[in-house]
Design an enzyme around this catalytic site. Structure first.
Site, PDB file in Angstrom:
ATOM      1  N   HIS A  99       4.391 -10.802   7.142  1.00 28.17           N
ATOM      2  CA  HIS A  99       4.712 -11.474   5.549  1.00 28.17           C
ATOM      3  C   HIS A  99       5.094 -13.183   5.925  1.00 28.17           C
ATOM      4  O   HIS A  99       4.891 -13.555   4.598  1.00 28.17           O
ATOM      5  CB  HIS A  99       5.754 -10.524   5.004  1.00 28.17           C
ATOM      6  CG  HIS A  99       4.967  -9.406   4.220  1.00 28.17           C
ATOM      7  ND1 HIS A  99       5.326  -9.201   2.937  1.00 28.17           N
ATOM      8  CD2 HIS A  99       4.229  -8.280   4.851  1.00 28.17           C
ATOM      9  CE1 HIS A  99       4.767  -7.882   2.795  1.00 28.17           C
ATOM     10  NE2 HIS A  99       4.191  -7.635   3.811  1.00 28.17           N
ATOM     11  N   HIS A 267      -1.439  -1.506   8.887  1.00 27.31           N
ATOM     12  CA  HIS A 267      -0.973  -0.086   8.446  1.00 27.31           C
ATOM     13  C   HIS A 267      -1.180   0.689   9.321  1.00 27.31           C
ATOM     14  O   HIS A 267      -1.081   2.193   8.936  1.00 27.31           O
ATOM     15  CB  HIS A 267      -1.983   0.245   7.375  1.00 27.31           C
ATOM     16  CG  HIS A 267      -1.550  -0.885   5.869  1.00 27.31           C
ATOM     17  ND1 HIS A 267      -2.454  -0.843   4.876  1.00 27.31           N
ATOM     18  CD2 HIS A 267      -0.596  -1.651   5.863  1.00 27.31           C
ATOM     19  CE1 HIS A 267      -1.889  -1.865   4.090  1.00 27.31           C
ATOM     20  NE2 HIS A 267      -0.897  -2.488   4.688  1.00 27.31           N
TER      21      HIS A 267
END
Length: 725
Positions: A99, A267
């Site tokens: 992020h 993920h």
């Protein structure tokens, strides 16, 4: 009232002290005023380490293997105040690094991991960054231990990389060299919205057409890193999400294969957290009270940790083994059929219609309990979109290829804004040169500089031609991601040689003279272009009565077309260059704001910007040879006439067209000069006028020349990271 207004009975109503809040600042009174603050960021006054601190020297003292060992130990050192899912922080640190790096956009090079900006607003409080504050706080004991030898920016990215290694991935490499900033960035435009997660419509011309996303943005909504995991504007439609993913990741510098690899690899570890109620959380870090000590989103009504953690609102893991690097993501995605459902927090997500109990991921606290896995709309896009599906199936059937693709894409994601390899430090820098690093061959410095300079002087090229060409070559440098600049001489290659702002016909004529000089003397063309510009400045200074030598450092190299991803350089094309009094067309943004943005990207201060404008005008470097702003009767001489004329009250300034003014004699009305808004702002803006008055003074003609040469040299050497070393 401002955001610091405190109302309490019994308190003295009189304000004491300085202007410590934003609401009553000067710009609040005049919101349309030119904000020069973006040129005055990150100076020594805000840096507690002091002017003499040298991060590259501190890094030499770092025990890299000991640091990585401590990070590996941290991965399973679960803390009671913020326990690790399944006893592993792998997902936490991968997400924190992702992020931070994922805010990068190629359009202006801003965002990214290179400065540790996630520590400050607005990024530290973005809805998409919920609980990254916990990741940084978990890293604090290690940062405290190693101190100045490791920046926050490097530590966060390294922690994410070590997390993947701990999960079992063979990573591609790692480079140190990211230096921390010490306050929020003032130059980055994150969007015009005034509320978090406002609908995407305001930043798209047509939200159904991903390519209409406003520049320079990459994220689809205010406060998101890339796309909305629940779908476009929160409405599930995997194909529509795929269109937005393709555009958003392209604006991050990623192709389709890298997009699939990063999405799936991101993920493969960790989980989403949405087993709670968002209304139970404290405010974000910037809004939280002092008792929270910089932590946000703390659950003040319930347990709020472990299986009861709230982050995105989605809930569940993607794979059966979320702490391991494996092919579980693709196997889970393609092995099952999926149906749309909702998390306990009410977020839209997908779950399998049927699934074997042993394929479900275990509870983060109790391995005897299993839960349904989940997929976001972005995950489903990899299955629905034909291009993404083909890549995903290939990766599912070739785990080694997927692992290599992700390792390379992760390296690119976390290093894209670091610039060329010359800035990479540490023992784990990959040997391979990658085209996205804009490689530049080593240059020579053993040639006769004086002889080359003499050849240029005898070439017949004017000072204006020499200065303008060197400027055009160097002005592409962006301090945001350290791309561009004169080194590499890419101005002779596509696409730069054809940019309108580079005056292709004039450029071709000048290069046809300089290229043989480079070939015959052993100098690189990059060096010859800069040396020619220096010579032009010296000639202009001499014409003004000043003998001065412009500093020159040989050693630039010439990149080849094969070393240049032409498409990736399109984003460096100038839409305007106030320094040469040119813009490609009319824009909503004013010419002076575009000048300010370019100056900031080039790393210039407001005084440096001022002196460069004044000097380039009188030397005669305007695009197309226009006379706007050439306030002198001695064109070609490096005089302070621009400032003298600008501050002379014998002149009157009259608008005569769009972005066009005439400078007229107050008494006779005769037109003396023409000007643009960029010219006149140096007399109308109170701060810039103060600088202009300094350079207009009778006793500062010499200072102006010296300051111009210093600023010019800074621009020419901005990408010479070898000199800084």
């Amino acid at each position: 009232m401002d955001g610091n207004d405190i109302r309490s009975t019994g308190k003295c109503p009189v304000m004491h002290g300085g202007n410590t809040a934003m609401g009553s600042s000067v710009t609040a009174w005049w919101p349309n005023a030119l904000n020069l603050d973006i040129l005055h960021q990150h100076d020594s006054k805000t840096n507690p380490l002091g002017q003499d601190f040298n991060y590259s020297e501190e890094l030499k003292k770092l025990d890299v293997e000991a640091l990585k060992a401590d990070l590996r130990a941290l991965m399973t050192d679960s803390q009671d105040w913020w326990p690790a899912d399944w006893g592993s922080y792998v997902g936490m640190f991968a997400r924190t690094a992702w992020h931070m790096a994922g805010s990068y956009r190629t359009s202006d090079g801003r965002g990214g991991a290179n400065t540790g900006n996630q520590r400050f607003a607005p990024l530290n409080s973005w809805p998409d960054n919920v609980n990254t504050d916990k990741g940084r706080r978990l890293l604090w004991p290690i940062k405290k231990k190693y101190g100045n030898k490791i920046s926050w920016a490097d530590l966060i990215v390294l922690a994410g990389t070590v997390a993947y290694e701990a999960a079992g991935l063979k990573t591609y490499g790692f480079a140190f060299g990211r230096e921390d900033i010490w306050h929020p960035e003032k130059d980055t435009y994150w969007g015009e919205e005034k509320e978090w997660l406002a609908p995407s419509d305001s930043r798209y011309g047509d939200v159904t057409k991903a390519e209409t996303l406003a520049n320079p943005l990459a994220a689809v909504q205010m406060g998101l890193i890339y796309v909305n995991p629940e779908g476009v504007n929160g409405k599930s439609d995997p194909q529509a999400t795929a269109y937005q993913m393709r555009e958003t990741f392209a604006r991050m510098g990623m192709n389709d294969e890298e997009t699939v690899a990063l999405t799936a690899g991101g993920h493969t570890v960790g989980k989403c957290h949405g087993n709670g109620n968002v209304t139970d959380l404290s405010p974000d870090p910037e809004a939280a009270g002092p008792e929270f000590q910089g932590l946000g989103w703390m659950n003040t009504k319930g347990r709020g940790i472990g299986r009861n953690t709230m982050v995105s609102g989605l809930e569940g893991a993607w794979t059966t083994h979320p702490t391991q690097w494996d092919n579980g993501f693709f196997e889970m995605l393609f092995k099952h059929e999926w149906t749309l459902t909702h998390s306990p927090a009410g977020a839209s997500q997908w779950e399998p219609i049927t699934i074997a109990e042993e394929d479900k991921p275990a509870d983060v606290e109790d391995p005897s309990i299993r839960h349904m896995p989940m997929m976001t709309d972005a995950d489903m896009a990899l299955k629905v979109d034909p291009i993404y599906r083909e890549i995903s199936l290939r990766f599912m059937n070739d785990f080694e290829a997927f692992s290599d693709a992700f390792a390379r894409a992760w390296f690119k994601l976390t290093h894209r804004d670091m610039g060329p390899k010359a800035r990479y430090l540490g023992p784990d820098v990959p040997a391979e040169d990658l085209v996205w690093q804009d490689p530049i061959p080593a240059g020579r410095s053993d040639y006769d500089v004086a002889a080359v300079k003499a050849r240029i002087a005898a070439s017949g090229l004017s000072a204006s031609d020499l200065v303008a060409t060197a400027w055009d070559s160097a002005r592409t440098y962006r301090g945001s991601d350290h791309r561009g600049g004169a080194n590499g001489a890419r101005i002779r290659l596509a696409p730069q040689k054809d940019w309108e702002g580079n005056e292709p016909q004039r450029l071709a004529r000048v290069l046809s003279v300089l290229e043989p000089i480079a070939a015959e003397t052993g100098a690189s063309l990059a060096d010859v272009i800069v040396l020619g510009g220096n010579l032009g400045v010296e000639q202009a200074a001499k014409a003004a009565g000043f003998d001065i030598e412009v500093p020159f450092a040989p050693g630039r190299g010439d990149s080849t077309a094969e070393q240049t991803d032409a498409a990736s350089f399109d984003v460096l094309e100038p839409l305007a260059d106030g320094f040469r009094n040119w813009q490609k067309q009319d824009y909503v943004v004013s010419p002076e704001e575009m000048l300010l943005d370019r100056a900031q990207l080039m790393g210039l201060t407001a005084p440096e910007m001022t002196t460069l404008i004044g000097g380039l005008r009188v030397i005669g470097t305007n695009h197309g040879g226009t006379k706007h702003g050439v306030f002198t009767q001695r064109k070609g001489a490096l005089t302070n006439d621009f400032f003298v004329t600008l501050t002379d009250m014998a002149n009157n300034w009259v608008p005569v067209g769009n972005n066009l003014y005439e400078i007229r004699d107050r008494k006779t009305g005769a037109t003396r000069y023409t000007a643009t808004r960029v010219d006149l702002v140096f007399g109308s803006n109170s701060i810039l006028r103060a600088y202009a008055e300094v350079y207009a003074q009778d006793d500062n003609a010499g200072k102006f020349v010296r300051d111009f040469v210093a600023a010019w040299t800074k621009v020419m050497n901005a990408d010479r990271f070898d000199l800084a070393a």
